[in-house]
Structures are given as C-alpha cells and as structure tokens.
Enzyme design. Structure first.
Site, PDB file in Angstrom:
ATOM      1  N   MET A  12       0.829  -1.214   0.000  1.00 15.53           N
ATOM      2  CA  MET A  12       0.000   0.000   0.000  1.00 15.53           C
ATOM      3  C   MET A  12       0.863   1.263   0.000  1.00 15.53           C
ATOM      4  SD  MET A  12      -3.368   0.557   2.220  1.00 15.53           S
ATOM      5  CE  MET A  12      -2.580   0.407   3.789  1.00 15.53           C
ATOM      6  N   VAL A  13       1.825   1.357   0.927  1.00 20.63           N
ATOM      7  CA  VAL A  13       2.689   2.543   0.947  1.00 20.63           C
ATOM      8  C   VAL A  13       3.538   2.580  -0.327  1.00 20.63           C
ATOM      9  CG1 VAL A  13       4.608   3.681   2.149  1.00 20.63           C
ATOM     10  CG2 VAL A  13       2.742   2.658   3.470  1.00 20.63           C
ATOM     11  N   CYS A 135       3.254   7.887  11.223  1.00 28.40           N
ATOM     12  CA  CYS A 135       2.358   8.744  10.438  1.00 28.40           C
ATOM     13  C   CYS A 135       1.657   9.808  11.278  1.00 28.40           C
ATOM     14  CB  CYS A 135       1.310   7.880   9.730  1.00 28.40           C
ATOM     15  SG  CYS A 135       0.532   6.674  10.796  1.00 28.40           S
ATOM     16  N   GLN A 162      -7.675   7.767  14.194  1.00 25.52           N
ATOM     17  CA  GLN A 162      -6.803   7.199  13.162  1.00 25.52           C
ATOM     18  C   GLN A 162      -7.547   6.251  12.217  1.00 25.52           C
ATOM     19  OE1 GLN A 162      -3.075   7.315  16.234  1.00 25.52           O
ATOM     20  NE2 GLN A 162      -2.833   5.981  14.466  1.00 25.52           N
ATOM     21  N   GLU A 241       1.863   3.370  19.988  1.00 27.86           N
ATOM     22  CA  GLU A 241       1.518   4.496  19.111  1.00 27.86           C
ATOM     23  C   GLU A 241       1.597   5.812  19.893  1.00 27.86           C
ATOM     24  OE1 GLU A 241       1.141   4.168  15.969  1.00 27.86           O
ATOM     25  OE2 GLU A 241       0.022   5.892  15.245  1.00 27.86           O
ATOM     26  N   ARG A 267      -8.555   4.335  17.024  1.00 31.27           N
ATOM     27  CA  ARG A 267      -8.875   3.957  15.635  1.00 31.27           C
ATOM     28  C   ARG A 267     -10.350   4.262  15.369  1.00 31.27           C
ATOM     29  NH1 ARG A 267      -4.905   2.989  12.614  1.00 31.27           N
ATOM     30  NH2 ARG A 267      -4.112   1.216  13.786  1.00 31.27           N
ATOM     31  N   HIS A 274      -5.765  10.335   9.003  1.00 31.11           N
ATOM     32  CA  HIS A 274      -5.696  10.451  10.455  1.00 31.11           C
ATOM     33  C   HIS A 274      -6.096  11.886  10.837  1.00 31.11           C
ATOM     34  CE1 HIS A 274      -3.959   6.595  10.644  1.00 31.11           C
ATOM     35  NE2 HIS A 274      -2.780   6.847  11.168  1.00 31.11           N
TER      36      HIS A 274
HETATM   37  N1  HSE Z   1       0.864   3.145  13.403  1.00 31.91           N
HETATM   38  C1  HSE Z   1      -0.029   3.905  12.597  1.00 31.91           C
HETATM   39  C2  HSE Z   1      -1.445   3.434  12.765  1.00 31.91           C
HETATM   40  C3  HSE Z   1       0.303   3.856  11.153  1.00 31.91           C
HETATM   41  O1  HSE Z   1      -1.654   2.341  13.286  1.00 31.91           O
HETATM   42  O2  HSE Z   1      -2.353   4.153  12.376  1.00 31.91           O
HETATM   43  C4  HSE Z   1       1.690   4.047  10.701  1.00 31.91           C
HETATM   44  O3  HSE Z   1       2.510   4.975  11.344  1.00 31.91           O
END
Ligand code: HSE
Length: 372
Positions: A12-13, A135, A162, A241, A267, A274
């Site tokens: 994806m990235v 990110c 996120q 995170e 999330r 995000h």
């Molecule tokens: N760790 C981040 C996430 C994504 O779970 O949203 C990548 O940095």
C-alpha cells in the site's frame, strides 16, 4: 546515473510512493530496479516503456550493487536484511518506511518541510540511514510546524482519530466489509416504507455483537464503533503508538530539551486520513491571529481553516482531505483553562505525508546532495 533499488513497491505505501514518483517525474535520470521477496525473475513495473525482471530482495550481493535502497517492505524485512547488508560493507543510502531502525542513533527521521536542516546535517556528517517517521507524529508536526519553529510549544496533548489504513491494507478492506455487513443486517428496516431508527439500531447492534461480522484483522468491530487502543502496550499504561508521539517528534526535530507530547490514540472508521485534536500549552500568550499566521506560513501544504461551522465541515474532514497532500488545521481557539492554552484540529492523509511523501522527497534531497 544513481542506481536505486525499490523493495516493497507493490504494497500500500509502496504503490502510493510509485504513483507520486511517476506524477513528479522522479524516475527521470535514475537507474531504477525493483526487488521482490516472493517472485524474483517476474516482470517488474513498466518504466519509460520498458520492464526489467524483478531482483531477489534477499540476495545481499545483488542489493549491495545499489547506491540507494528504498524499502516499504516492512520491519521484519528490514531487521533481517539491513544488518547483513551493512556487515557486508555496504555503505549506500538506506531509506525506509518501517519503524525498525528509527531509534538507532545513526538513523535520521525524515520530514523535510519540518526538519530539512536535520536531514542536511545528517548528509553532511555522512549518515546513510533515513527513516520515515510514525504517520500520526509526522502529521502532527506538519500541522504545527509553525508553532514549534517559533518556540511556542511547551507541551502538546493530542487525541487521535486514526484511519483503518494505518493498520494495513487488509484492515481497510475489512472496515468496508463490516460496513457492508451492517447494511445487510439492517436492510429490512432500512427499506421499510416507514423507516424506524430504533429498529435499524437493534439490527446493527445485533450484527456488531454477532460472529457474522468480519473481524479477522481488527479482532473487533470498527464500523459503527471505535477502538481505543493502537499497537501493543508499553510502560506507564501507554500504547506504542502513543509513545511514538513523544520520542519520534523530538527525534524528528532533534530537540535539545524534549518537548512533551502525550495523549490517547484511537482507531475510527475513516479510510486513510488520520485526524487529531490538540491541546497545546503555549510558552507565552500570543493572539490567535498570530498563531494562525505561523501555522499557515510554515510550509506550502498547511492551511488554516476558519473556526466557523461551514468551513470546518467542508474542509476539515477525512472526506475532504483523502488522497491530497493538504494538511488543514482548524478549530483554532484559546481554551477556558487560560490564555496560554490553545486547541486546534487537523487532518492528513496517512499514506501521503504520513508515509510515502517524506521518503520520495528524501530521495530527491539526496540526489541534490550528490548532484546525480
Ligand atoms: N501506526 C499507525 C497506525 C500507522 O496504526 O495508524 C503508521 O505509522
């Protein structure tokens, strides 16, 4: 010509990186080759009308022929291959999307609109490991670069919203499958002539709690819900995170005295943007108009959204920002706690500034540095 090898370019990235590099004509003047961990020998991607066979991403002797290697393959690959490559005497430039090397003393975190001098200093010292940062952290710094630069940040509390993409491609698919499953479960009351919200809610709740909802990736319902935990636990009740926000922001900026960043990472059911709500303790009382000016002028990708209903709902959402390089910052105002307490809200595409874009730009910066 600079010889550049790409690993993990199909994920994806990696595919966002490829699209951005094509859009910016970055392949021009590079000798680019592509690696595979699973299918060496197969056709690589088309570049300038030609395709070259994929090389073996585990073959150290092949990898060490390159001036630059750029990996979006993930941390397990980096941990396996990178030390062997360096032990074999390879001194080329390693650019990596993964977190595996980020905290190494000789690794620089790249986010050039925010830390170009730190990158330049790394290159001048001959450092040759450059990693994209987390990110959420990168998007926070893109949003608030102007305040950091002006020395106005005493500390930040950031509460995040996120997107599914941060958890991986399969998680994005699962989010939409969950949405679809909920719509199926509620289809009868949804399509009834007299729609009854409570009937729909009953059907949705029943499906959310049923084993029929697909949850292999997230382990829990995300659609019509949220998940207040991202990554594994670390010390002090934080998630990893949340820990990254502090350590990585200070490493990106190479701060002499670390600036505290902490909050809760959550999330939500967005696809790839995000969002974050900030509480910022300013080092001194400055007018909101000055704050807005500093944020807006920090770099070309940030823009201030008026703290009014329509601009906020039109421009400050994942729906508006997804797939773009914009990092809008809005809802800016002083808080009831006092004149040094500022709040703001920001949104950013986690696959662009949060992942692929800083890596793409690092390659360009290196080319300028070596003049090739
Ligand atoms: N760790 C981040 C996430 C994504 O779970 O949203 C990548 O940095």
């Amino acid at each position: 010509m600079l010889k550049v090898g790409f690993i993990g370019w199909r994920g994806m990235v990696g595919s966002v990186l490829m699209a951005r590099m094509r859009a910016e004509n970055d392949f021009e003047g590079l000798d680019s080759e592509f690696f595979s961990t699973s299918n060496p020998g197969a056709d690589g991607p088309e570049l300038g009308g030609a395709r070259r066979p994929l090389l073996d991403a585990h073959d150290i002797n092949t990898l060490r022929r390159f001036d630059v290697l750029l990996s979006c393959q993930g941390g397990a690959y980096t941990k396996d291959v990178f030390p062997r490559l360096r032990s074999a005497g390879w001194g080329g430039l390693w650019i990596d999307a993964a977190s595996a090397l980020r905290m190494n003393d000789d690794a620089v975190l790249v986010l050039d609109p925010v830390n170009r001098p730190v990158i330049e200093a790394g290159l001048a010292q001959g450092l040759n490991t450059y990693c994209g940062a987390n990110c959420t952290t990168s998007l926070m710094l893109m949003a608030l670069a102007g305040l950091y630069r002006a020395g106005l940040v005493e500390w930040i509390s950031t509460m995040t919203y996120q997107a599914a993409s941060g958890a991986g491609a399969r998680n994005m698919v699962e989010l939409v499958r969950q949405m679809s499953s909920l719509a199926d479960a509620a289809s009868e009351p949804l399509n009834a002539p007299a729609t009854d919200a409570m009937e729909i809610d009953r059907a949705v709740t029943e499906r959310l709690r049923s084993p029929d909802l697909p949850t292999n990736e997230f382990g829990h319902p995300l659609a019509a819900s949220l998940l207040p935990w991202i990554d594994r636990a670390v010390d002090g009740g934080q998630t990893r995170e949340e820990w990254k926000g502090f350590v990585e922001s200070n490493k990106i900026l190479a701060t002499e005295h670390p600036i505290p960043v902490d909050g809760q990472c959550v999330r939500v059911g967005a696809m790839r943007c995000h969002s974050q709500a900030f509480t910022i303790k300013l080092t001194r009382d400055v007018p909101v108009s000055d704050v807005e000016g500093l944020i807006a002028e920090a770099h070309p990708w940030t823009k201030v959204i008026d703290n009014r209903q329509q601009p906020s709902l039109t421009h400050l959402t994942p729906a508006a920002v997804t797939g773009t390089l914009d990092v809008p910052v809005g809802r800016i105002r002083k808080m009831k706690m006092g004149p040094e307490y500022l709040t703001a809200f920001s949104v950013g595409d986690q696959l662009l500034w949060g992942a692929a874009e800083p890596l793409r730009r690092m390659l360009t910066i290196y080319r300028e540095h070596v003049g090739r």
